[in-house]
Design an enzyme around this catalytic site. Structure first.
Site, PDB file in Angstrom:
ATOM      1  N   ILE A   1       0.834  -1.203   0.000  1.00 30.47           N
ATOM      2  CA  ILE A   1       0.000   0.000   0.000  1.00 30.47           C
ATOM      3  C   ILE A   1       0.868   1.252   0.000  1.00 30.47           C
ATOM      4  O   ILE A   1       1.966   1.259   0.561  1.00 30.47           O
ATOM      5  CB  ILE A   1      -0.967  -0.031   1.213  1.00 30.47           C
ATOM      6  N   CYS A   2       0.369   2.305  -0.656  1.00 30.67           N
ATOM      7  CA  CYS A   2       0.993   3.628  -0.599  1.00 30.67           C
ATOM      8  C   CYS A   2      -0.151   4.632  -0.411  1.00 30.67           C
ATOM      9  O   CYS A   2      -1.143   4.315   0.236  1.00 30.67           O
ATOM     10  CB  CYS A   2       1.854   3.915  -1.828  1.00 30.67           C
ATOM     11  N   ARG A   3      -0.057   5.823  -0.961  1.00 32.58           N
ATOM     12  CA  ARG A   3      -1.148   6.778  -0.764  1.00 32.58           C
ATOM     13  C   ARG A   3      -2.311   6.517  -1.713  1.00 32.58           C
ATOM     14  O   ARG A   3      -3.456   6.460  -1.294  1.00 32.58           O
ATOM     15  CB  ARG A   3      -0.659   8.219  -0.924  1.00 32.58           C
TER      16      ARG A   3
ATOM     17  N   GLY B   1      -1.816   4.273  -4.807  1.00 33.79           N
ATOM     18  CA  GLY B   1      -1.655   3.035  -5.554  1.00 33.79           C
ATOM     19  C   GLY B   1      -0.534   3.000  -6.563  1.00 33.79           C
ATOM     20  O   GLY B   1      -0.209   1.945  -7.091  1.00 33.79           O
TER      21      GLY B   1
ATOM     22  N   MET C   1      -3.859   4.273   0.728  1.00 36.84           N
ATOM     23  CA  MET C   1      -4.337   4.748   2.030  1.00 36.84           C
ATOM     24  C   MET C   1      -5.539   5.678   1.880  1.00 36.84           C
ATOM     25  O   MET C   1      -6.343   5.795   2.805  1.00 36.84           O
ATOM     26  CB  MET C   1      -3.211   5.433   2.803  1.00 36.84           C
TER      27      MET C   1
END
Length: 108
Positions: free
Chosen positions: A59-61, A63, A87
């Site tokens: 996961i990141c902010r 995708g 996120m």
């Protein structure tokens, strides 16, 4: 077509390891409790911190970085899926966050 799988936040399996590849300041502002934090650019050097037998939920902010990380992990023999929407989607889905900076948790 990508060479890795993407999963929505609402469909995340309970038994995977959430790997957050955002920057330190993003992690400190808000992250999923129990997640593993390795910023994207540190991933190759810190790969030995991950169990190759774990199912990684990356996961990141939003995708993008997690898609790159997932592609790289899969190419290196790891079981990894990209979390769609990152996120931002986690927050929208009402999933809990914790912060490391003494402030109310948020997604930057």
């Amino acid at each position: 077509m990508s060479d890795f799988e993407t999963v929505r936040v609402e469909a995340l399996p309970a038994d995977g390891t959430l790997l957050d590849v955002r920057e330190d300041y993003e992690w400190e502002a808000g992250h999923a409790e129990g997640a593993v934090h390795i910023p994207l650019e540190q991933l190759p050097a810190r790969l030995d911190e991950l169990d190759p037998d774990d199912d990684l939920l990356v996961i990141c902010r939003t995708g993008g970085r997690s898609a790159r990380a997932t592609q790289w992990l899969v190419a290196n023999g790891y079981s990894a899926v990209n979390v769609a929407g990152g996120m931002d989607a986690w927050l929208t889905a009402g999933r809990p966050l914790v912060a490391e900076n003494g402030q109310p948790p948020t997604v930057l």
